[in-house]
Design a protein around this motif. Structure first.
Motif, mmCIF file in Angstrom:
data_model
loop_
_atom_site.group_PDB
_atom_site.id
_atom_site.type_symbol
_atom_site.label_atom_id
_atom_site.label_comp_id
_atom_site.label_asym_id
_atom_site.label_seq_id
_atom_site.Cartn_x
_atom_site.Cartn_y
_atom_site.Cartn_z
ATOM 1 N N UNK A 181 16.748 0.764 -10.773
ATOM 2 C CA UNK A 181 16.578 1.484 -9.393
ATOM 3 C C UNK A 181 15.764 0.721 -8.547
ATOM 4 N N UNK A 182 15.962 0.042 -7.410
ATOM 5 C CA UNK A 182 15.113 -0.496 -6.755
ATOM 6 C C UNK A 182 14.431 0.554 -5.622
ATOM 7 N N UNK A 183 13.183 -0.065 -5.664
ATOM 8 C CA UNK A 183 12.026 0.710 -4.674
ATOM 9 C C UNK A 183 11.614 -0.084 -3.795
ATOM 10 N N UNK A 184 11.514 0.276 -2.462
ATOM 11 C CA UNK A 184 10.986 -0.926 -1.542
ATOM 12 C C UNK A 184 9.895 -0.147 -0.915
ATOM 13 N N UNK A 185 8.864 -0.936 -0.403
ATOM 14 C CA UNK A 185 7.670 -0.518 0.361
ATOM 15 C C UNK A 185 7.520 -1.388 1.764
ATOM 16 N N UNK A 186 6.978 -0.820 2.855
ATOM 17 C CA UNK A 186 6.430 -1.608 3.823
ATOM 18 C C UNK A 186 5.171 -1.650 3.913
ATOM 19 N N UNK A 187 4.464 -2.583 4.254
ATOM 20 C CA UNK A 187 2.861 -2.523 4.532
ATOM 21 C C UNK A 187 2.679 -2.922 5.829
ATOM 22 N N UNK A 188 2.001 -1.861 6.439
ATOM 23 C CA UNK A 188 1.596 -1.826 7.959
ATOM 24 C C UNK A 188 -0.015 -1.842 8.068
ATOM 25 N N UNK A 189 -0.486 -2.293 9.170
ATOM 26 C CA UNK A 189 -2.136 -2.224 9.499
ATOM 27 C C UNK A 189 -2.370 -0.827 9.705
ATOM 28 N N UNK A 190 -3.639 -0.732 9.912
ATOM 29 C CA UNK A 190 -4.139 0.735 10.191
ATOM 30 C C UNK A 190 -3.512 1.151 11.783
ATOM 31 N N UNK A 191 -3.233 2.367 11.997
ATOM 32 C CA UNK A 191 -2.242 2.468 13.105
ATOM 33 C C UNK A 191 -2.924 3.865 13.686
ATOM 34 N N UNK A 192 -2.588 4.190 14.687
ATOM 35 C CA UNK A 192 -2.948 5.191 15.510
ATOM 36 C C UNK A 192 -2.462 6.563 14.770
ATOM 37 N N UNK A 193 -3.687 7.231 14.479
ATOM 38 C CA UNK A 193 -3.639 8.708 13.657
ATOM 39 C C UNK A 193 -3.422 8.201 12.327
ATOM 40 N N UNK A 194 -3.920 7.184 11.685
ATOM 41 C CA UNK A 194 -3.855 6.854 10.349
ATOM 42 C C UNK A 194 -4.819 7.766 9.476
ATOM 43 N N UNK A 195 -4.100 8.158 8.419
ATOM 44 C CA UNK A 195 -4.857 9.077 7.292
ATOM 45 C C UNK A 195 -6.272 8.806 6.991
ATOM 46 N N UNK A 196 -7.111 9.680 6.591
ATOM 47 C CA UNK A 196 -8.540 9.134 5.899
ATOM 48 C C UNK A 196 -8.169 8.988 4.471
ATOM 49 N N UNK A 197 -7.228 9.651 3.925
ATOM 50 C CA UNK A 197 -6.894 9.681 2.466
ATOM 51 C C UNK A 197 -5.372 9.318 2.144
ATOM 52 N N UNK A 198 -5.083 9.165 0.971
ATOM 53 C CA UNK A 198 -3.635 8.910 0.714
ATOM 54 C C UNK A 198 -2.788 10.286 1.221
#
Ligand SMILES: Cc1cc2nc3c(=O)[nH]c(=O)nc-3n(C[C@H](O)[C@H](O)[C@H](O)COP(=O)(O)OP(=O)(O)OC[C@H]3O[C@@H](n4cnc5c(N)ncnc54)[C@H](O)[C@@H]3O)c2cc1C
Length: 551
Positions: free
Chosen positions: A243-260
């Motif tokens: 079962x394939x699982x994909x991710x995207x990786x993005x830079x810090x964005x507007x409203x980015x959370x401080x935790x996971x």
């Protein structure tokens, strides 16, 4: 052609255990068996940790989701292993606070969630301080047109399982294991239905060799079914349903959370937004994939689905496809259960005994997680009659009991003094190499070229890369820059940076022009197969595609 003759075992050697597969499970098993006194040969067809292990979400978790499935035993095991990893590998495995954000009209009732989290905390203990600032920040950033219930809980993160595997590999070597990357298991030889040896091919030289052994452990993750079949084992049904699982990786964005953040994607599936490596790791999908795991890549639809779900959760992010630093995919080695939806298939690990298929002495690993690799290794050792005591890390420089931050600070200070390098580089080195950072510091201290950073966007040093060739069995520049010293995973290290890193590394290693050209071409080819920059086709799928839906 590259080769490392000192790593080659002699044909005709005898081993107690041959382990095929150098992902986290195979390396953990080799380490466990070797430290119990067995003579072990570990074979990996590409590089150690180049398979699914380097394509995961990198969370060391107790498995909050497994509570929903009522699998209390798996939650208990995972939480116990999480604690072990936090204590024994504090430079690589760190506590991470999660905020669970659930839409109030969603499938989960607040009371049930609260009860589940209470149980989770009771079983695993709390480590991080839940911070009012991170709650407030998330409340403000989430889509205001929906009502949310927010909860906090603790888990852990191993930002670089590549480094954990590299350290476990060195433990295995020190305990006497012979470990070879770029070597493929071809066949298992049997006599009267019992394993007596294996045949393998050194992919660097093309040479085939045979060794005698008593046990073969097939720890090839999503490759396990095809490896067993190629070795002449007649299976009633495949061992693995990939079962394939994909991710995207993005830079810090507007409203980015401080935790996971753990929330729901647009279609209600579990959705993670995790601060990672100075960027955000966003995933995942679940798509049946029975192709070659080595060539799996995220589909355009998956990338569009992840991006749309991220923007729906954080409307101020306004991220477009061009903002995605890269995407990557891996195949989960789940047990073959075609009648169940991927999300409903157990995440437990199993050892499949091939005795009834005419191969007594051969076991295949099915499933497993980063979190439980060490306990799987102990289980495997017990199964083949070996001692299953926990191998202790060789060098503990950091003592979590003293507080990981102050411990890291002291250790970095010592590393900086020995190497004569910046505090930032010393800290980066301490975080990736723990106790071993001091040996690398001595190497850096000897030569100005070794003290140089690999490129202007990273504090990591050329000395770390040279150490990977000398002591961590790296064979190619890609082994180094994607796995042992994985600066290539940093989205801000662009192609120019990578050229600089290759040139500085080549100069320190004494490569001629031809070797540098070959290494450069191979590095970019491998990186681009692994870390995909989304193409324009990804824009053609504005909504999630149905095959990612959990049933
Ligand atoms: C999208 C995704 C997210 C995940 N997130 C998490 C998470 O957050 N936390 C967690 O705990 N787990 C997570 N997992 C699960 C975890 O990553 C895997 O279960 C684990 O990495 C499997 O490790 P492995 O060693 O069995 O397989 P792999 O890492 O795939 O290693 C198998 C190795 O076998 C080698 N091989 C194949 N054929 C041969 C041969 N013939 N001879 C020699 N070698 C061979 C391959 O080259 C490969 O390197 C995730 C998985 C996925 C896909």
């Amino acid at each position: 052609m590259r080769s490392s003759p000192h790593l080659r075992p002699l044909p005709g050697d005898e081993f107690d255990v041959v382990v095929a597969g150098g992902g986290i499970n195979g390396v953990a098993i080799a380490r466990q068996c070797a430290s119990a006194g067995a003579r072990v040969l570990l074979l990996e067809q590409h590089d150690f940790c180049s398979g699914t292990t380097s394509r995961s979400t990198r969370i060391i978790h107790g498995g909050l989701r497994y509570l929903e499935h009522g699998d209390l035993a798996l939650v208990r095991e995972s939480l116990r292993e999480r604690e072990r990893l936090l204590c024994q590998w504090p430079h690589l495995v760190r506590p991470l606070q999660f905020l669970l954000a659930l839409p109030r009209n969603g499938a989960h009732r607040a009371l049930t969630v609260r009860a589940g989290l209470w149980l989770y905390r009771r079983l695993g203990g709390a480590r991080t301080q839940s911070s009012a600032a991170s709650f407030r920040n998330l409340e403000e950033a989430l889509d205001h047109s929906r009502r949310w219930a927010l909860f906090s809980y603790d888990d852990a993160q191993c930002e670089f399982p590549e480094r954990l595997v590299a350290e476990w590999l060195q433990d295995a070597v020190r305990a006497g294991a012979v470990t070879r990357n770029y070597t493929r298991l071809l066949d298992v030889t049997r006599s009267g239905g019992t394993v007596i040896g294996i045949r393998a091919r050194d992919l660097l030289t093309g040479e085939e060799f045979a060794v005698a052994c008593k046990w073969v452990i097939n720890a090839t993750g999503p490759w396990a079914s095809r490896v067993a079949s190629d070795c002449g084992i007649a299976l009633d049904q495949p061992l693995i349903g990939g079962v394939r699982g994909s991710h995207i990786v993005v830079p810090r964005f507007n409203g980015a959370p401080l935790s996971a953040v753990y929330s729901e994607a647009q279609d209600g599936r579990p959705f993670f937004v995790v601060p990672w490596n100075g960027q955000f790791l966003v995933g995942t999908t679940e798509v049946r994939d029975d192709g070659d795991p080595a060539t799996t890549q995220p589909g355009d639809g998956e990338i569009a689905y992840l991006l749309a779900s991220l923007n729906a959760l954080f409307p101020d992010a306004g991220l477009g496809h061009d903002d995605i630093l890269y995407a990557f995919a891996g195949v989960r080695p789940l047990p073959y259960v075609p009648e169940l939806a991927p999300s409903a298939i157990t995440r437990r690990e199993f050892l499949h005994d091939h005795a009834s298929e005419g191969a007594r002495g051969m076991l295949s690993v099915i499933g497993g997680k980063l979190t439980t690799a060490a306990s799987l290794a102990r289980q495997c050792a017990r199964r083949i009659g070996l001692r299953a005591a926990d191998p202790q890390p060789a060098m503990i420089a950091l003592h979590p009991a003293d507080g990981i931050e102050s411990s890291l600070r002291q250790w970095s200070h010592q590393v900086a003094m020995v190497a004569g390098i910046s505090a930032e580089s010393a800290r980066a080195m301490a975080e990736w190499h723990g106790g071993r950072a001091l040996c690398i510091a001595r190497l850096a201290g000897r030569d100005r070229r070794m003290r140089a950073t690999l490129c202007p966007h990273t504090p990591h040093l050329v000395a770390e890369a040279v150490n990977a060739f000398e002591h961590e069995q790296a064979i190619t520049a890609a082994d180094v820059l994607l796995r042992r010293v994985p600066v290539g995973l940093n989205g801000t290290c662009d192609d120019d940076c990578m050229h600089t890193a290759l040139e500085r590394l080549g100069a320190a290693m004494g490569w001629g022009e031809e070797r540098l050209d070959d290494e450069t071409a191979d590095f970019f080819a491998e990186r681009d197969r692994f870390l995909v920059k989304p193409g324009p086709g990804a824009r053609a799928y504005p909504r999630p595609v149905p095959d990612h839906r959990a049933a």
